[in-house]
Write an enzyme that holds these catalytic residues in place. Structure first.
Site, PDB file in Angstrom:
ATOM      1  N   HIS A  31       0.535   4.788   0.052  1.00 21.68           N
ATOM      2  CA  HIS A  31      -1.278   5.840   0.108  1.00 21.68           C
ATOM      3  C   HIS A  31      -0.980   7.213   1.826  1.00 21.68           C
ATOM      4  O   HIS A  31       0.673   6.561   1.674  1.00 21.68           O
ATOM      5  CB  HIS A  31      -2.334   4.846   1.140  1.00 21.68           C
ATOM      6  CG  HIS A  31      -1.735   3.833   2.074  1.00 21.68           C
ATOM      7  ND1 HIS A  31      -2.860   3.552   3.015  1.00 21.68           N
ATOM      8  CD2 HIS A  31      -0.332   3.589   2.850  1.00 21.68           C
ATOM      9  CE1 HIS A  31      -2.722   2.490   3.967  1.00 21.68           C
ATOM     10  NE2 HIS A  31      -1.175   3.393   3.980  1.00 21.68           N
TER      11      HIS A  31
ATOM     12  N   ASN B 126      -4.946  -7.533   2.891  1.00 32.19           N
ATOM     13  CA  ASN B 126      -5.875  -7.362   4.022  1.00 32.19           C
ATOM     14  C   ASN B 126      -7.310  -8.471   3.766  1.00 32.19           C
ATOM     15  O   ASN B 126      -7.667  -8.898   2.962  1.00 32.19           O
ATOM     16  CB  ASN B 126      -6.443  -5.546   3.420  1.00 32.19           C
ATOM     17  CG  ASN B 126      -5.721  -5.089   3.993  1.00 32.19           C
ATOM     18  OD1 ASN B 126      -5.415  -4.868   2.107  1.00 32.19           O
ATOM     19  ND2 ASN B 126      -5.161  -4.188   3.790  1.00 32.19           N
TER      20      ASN B 126
ATOM     21  N   GLN C 106       1.242  -1.190   0.124  1.00 29.69           N
ATOM     22  CA  GLN C 106       0.178  -0.531  -0.423  1.00 29.69           C
ATOM     23  C   GLN C 106       0.705   1.385   0.237  1.00 29.69           C
ATOM     24  O   GLN C 106       1.493   1.596   0.423  1.00 29.69           O
ATOM     25  CB  GLN C 106      -0.667  -0.194   1.035  1.00 29.69           C
ATOM     26  CG  GLN C 106      -1.550  -1.352   1.442  1.00 29.69           C
ATOM     27  CD  GLN C 106      -2.759  -1.774   2.408  1.00 29.69           C
ATOM     28  OE1 GLN C 106      -3.484  -1.940   2.439  1.00 29.69           O
ATOM     29  NE2 GLN C 106      -2.303  -0.788   3.166  1.00 29.69           N
TER      30      GLN C 106
ATOM     31  N   HIS D 271      -3.797  -8.716  11.475  1.00 32.91           N
ATOM     32  CA  HIS D 271      -4.560  -9.583  10.554  1.00 32.91           C
ATOM     33  C   HIS D 271      -4.764 -11.183  10.520  1.00 32.91           C
ATOM     34  O   HIS D 271      -4.348 -11.639   9.770  1.00 32.91           O
ATOM     35  CB  HIS D 271      -3.900  -9.381   9.394  1.00 32.91           C
ATOM     36  CG  HIS D 271      -4.762  -7.456   8.692  1.00 32.91           C
ATOM     37  ND1 HIS D 271      -4.508  -7.421   7.312  1.00 32.91           N
ATOM     38  CD2 HIS D 271      -5.345  -6.489   9.088  1.00 32.91           C
ATOM     39  CE1 HIS D 271      -4.376  -6.057   7.414  1.00 32.91           C
ATOM     40  NE2 HIS D 271      -5.308  -5.651   8.008  1.00 32.91           N
TER      41      HIS D 271
HETATM   42  O1  KBG Z   1      -2.581   0.670   6.458  1.00 25.48           O
HETATM   43  C1  KBG Z   1      -3.807  -0.112   7.274  1.00 25.48           C
HETATM   44  C2  KBG Z   1      -4.051  -1.921   6.462  1.00 25.48           C
HETATM   45  O2  KBG Z   1      -4.740  -0.923   5.210  1.00 25.48           O
HETATM   46  C3  KBG Z   1      -4.592  -2.451   7.334  1.00 25.48           C
HETATM   47  O3  KBG Z   1      -5.743  -3.290   6.650  1.00 25.48           O
HETATM   48  C4  KBG Z   1      -4.072  -2.888   8.643  1.00 25.48           C
HETATM   49  O4  KBG Z   1      -5.190  -3.202   9.405  1.00 25.48           O
HETATM   50  O5  KBG Z   1      -3.695  -1.502   8.941  1.00 25.48           O
HETATM   51  C5  KBG Z   1      -2.850  -1.358   8.194  1.00 25.48           C
HETATM   52  C6  KBG Z   1      -2.009   0.809   9.395  1.00 25.48           C
HETATM   53  O6  KBG Z   1      -1.684  -0.535  10.158  1.00 25.48           O
END
Ligand code: KBG
Length: 572
Positions: free
Chosen positions: A404, A554, A402, A511
């Protein structure tokens, strides 16, 4: 058929000593056909699927957290305050996340002289204090220290980044749902979450929406023509009444308009699902759940025809672990995977800023901005939206990238730089699937302790302890991923001091998958492909824990897709 319970009935259901102060029948809880624990997007997927497919059925949803917005489970970033200042949202997330497993700290203070109390010398000279909420069983090296939960109605979807990439086939190798069906489910999940991949690109007139997004995306497209650079598919929609802002999807988006269920959906907040109890007539059915009303500290027993636990990848196995049912679930909590997370922030190169200044399409907007703010050294309107770019997972680069701007619980820019020229890079690496990687709930390893003896978390549920290690293969991949991130970063700019390339604390990706994984085999999975717990006729689980694969992408889209694979009616 609603259930009405008498005290005698309840006693029948309580086969073993039970940690409830009093278990009274309560008419608020005894009229539901389905009880759903957890009010995140996955809980809402179950609720919606069940309510839409069963016209007379009533759903009772419970959440351990409070309802913190007027709309059930709305994304907190929809406030204009945070749309104007994304950095301020860091504090919301910091406040929301509660760590899962914190080893006790060394609290010996060598400079505490005088007569202050000091902890007694422990084994091996170690002096630690067991604070409320710390976990004496947690081995530091096996912890996912940054792993955290959000206890609020809507769960993590009240502050998630909304990234919903479609996983690569390699990330779906173990998913037992047949290919064709799976594609339909992903399509459905994208609809439920309101996923778009163009909300930062062009508006209906074909004009670029975000200058920063387009300049970052175009730069990467040019420099990395083979990497399939693209906009992140996000659960977001640009507002029509003010196109400077967007509406991020939350659990409310998944549920949709509540009015159409005409009172068949009810939500109770600050209710803890303490324990599942078997049906006295049938050990393989849940006969009821013991709940604690956290506001009044009283316990109630509730029955329904079906039960769904969607309390997150740690909370769901924790609830499922506290059960008095006649089945073993050997895979519960095992096969845990968490992503490694490489992070850095860069300040865009001068040539990218020059490209913005010289772009004909953006000229009018820039001139207008400069007219209003002649002293601003940057040709970027203050309301210009952040970049939302990704490089997808491939077999050669098995990680999700990512590029962003996303203030999460870290990554705010503050006074260090002008936030408009800062770009975040977050690369997510998968973890080899291994049975031994797990979260366990009862006391020290060898002899799982009883409910009474086990250490509790701050909410009085069994304390989660992680036993997670990255394999040699994981380390090799992580090293390659870090190099890749640095290469991509160097295309875009110079590292922002303080945000140099680094691996973030294990667990910070938030995650976790695998802990209640779906599959056909009851030895290596917890639930069948329809998320129905093996051997229990009326219990379903949902959430990232159900994902049986290891992923760089994700996981939310996949979890929602899995939970929509519920048979049209789970109540027969
Ligand atoms: O950038 C995010 C990412 O998209 C995500 O799913 C995760 O939980 O957290 C990230 C930031 O640390």
């Amino acid at each position: 058929m609603p259930f009405r319970l008498t005290s005698d009935d309840i006693l029948k259901y309580m086969r073993q000593p039970f940690p409830c102060q009093s278990v009274e029948p309560d008419e608020n809880y005894d009229e539901a056909d389905v009880i759903i624990a957890g009010s995140g997007p996955v809980g809402m997927t179950f609720a919606r699927t069940i309510l839409e497919n069963n016209q007379d059925v009533k759903v009772l949803m419970l959440d351990i957290g409070s309802q913190d917005s007027a709309v059930i489970g709305e994304h907190h970033k929809n406030s204009i305050k945070y749309q104007k200042d994304i950095d301020a949202f860091v504090n919301v997330i910091k406040g929301a996340l509660q760590p899962v497993s914190v080893p006790p700290a060394d609290t010996y203070i060598p400079t505490l002289l005088g007569n202050g109390w000091t902890p007694p010398l422990g084994n091996n000279g170690q002096s630690t204090l067991i604070f409320h909420g710390s976990n004496p069983s947690q081995i530091r090296e096996k912890n996912l220290k940054a792993s955290a939960v959000t206890r609020t109605v809507g769960g993590m979807a009240t502050h998630w980044t909304c990234a919903c990439p479609t996983p690569h086939d390699e990330e779906l190798k173990t998913n037992p749902i047949p290919d064709l069906e799976r594609q339909t489910l992903y399509e459905q999940a994208r609809k439920l979450l309101n996923v778009h991949n163009d909300q930062y690109d062009k508006n209906d007139n074909g004009d670029d929406i975000s200058i920063r997004h387009n300049v970052v995306k175009n730069t990467l497209l040019k420099e990395l023509p083979k990497r399939n650079v693209q906009s992140i598919p996000l659960a977001v929609e640009r507002r029509r009444d003010n196109p400077n802002y967007v509406t991020w999807s939350g659990a409310n988006t998944v549920l949709g308009d509540l009015a159409r269920f005409k009172g068949r959906f009810r939500l109770r907040d600050e209710m803890r699902v303490t324990r599942l109890s078997s049906d006295p007539e049938c050990a393989t059915e849940v006969g009821g759940v013991c709940l604690r009303n956290l506001k009044t500290n009283s316990d109630v027993f509730a029955r329904a025809r079906a039960y769904v636990i969607t309390c997150g990848a740690v909370g769901t196995p924790s609830v499922a672990a506290v059960r008095n049912l006649g089945v073993q679930l050997p895979a519960l909590g095992h096969y845990l995977c968490e992503q490694s997370l490489a992070f850095c922030q860069i300040v865009m190169k001068q040539e990218m800023i020059d490209r913005i200044s010289n772009n004909d399409e953006w000229k009018t907007r820039i001139e207008e901005h400069m007219g209003r703010h002649p002293q601003d050294p940057l040709p970027i309107p203050f309301a210009d939206n952040e970049p939302q770019v990704m490089i997808p997972y491939t077999s050669d680069t098995p990680w999700h990238c990512q590029i962003h701007r996303d203030a999460f619980s870290y990554g705010d820019v503050g006074p260090r730089a002008d936030s408009r020229v800062v770009v975040d890079l977050r690369f997510f690496g998968k973890q080899e699937i291994q049975k031994k990687n797990r979260v366990i709930f009862f006391g020290p390893e060898k002899s799982p302790l009883s409910w009474k003896a086990g250490v509790k978390d701050t909410y009085g549920m069994p304390q989660a302890t992680f036993e997670v290690e990255r394999s040699q293969q994981d380390r090799i991949n992580d090293q390659r991923m870090m190099k890749d991130m640095c290469d991509v970063a160097n295309i875009l700019g110079a590292y922002l001091p303080g945000s140099y390339p680094q691996f973030m604390e294990p667990g910070l990706a938030l995650h976790i998958t695998g802990t209640t994984r779906i599959g056909e085999d009851d030895q290596t999975s917890v639930a069948n492909p329809s998320s129905q717990v093996h051997g229990i006729n009326n219990l379903w689980v949902g959430g990232n824990g159900c994902i049986p694969d290891t992923m760089g992408s994700n996981p939310t889209l996949t979890s929602v897709s899995i939970s929509s694979f519920l048979p049209a009616c789970c109540l027969h």
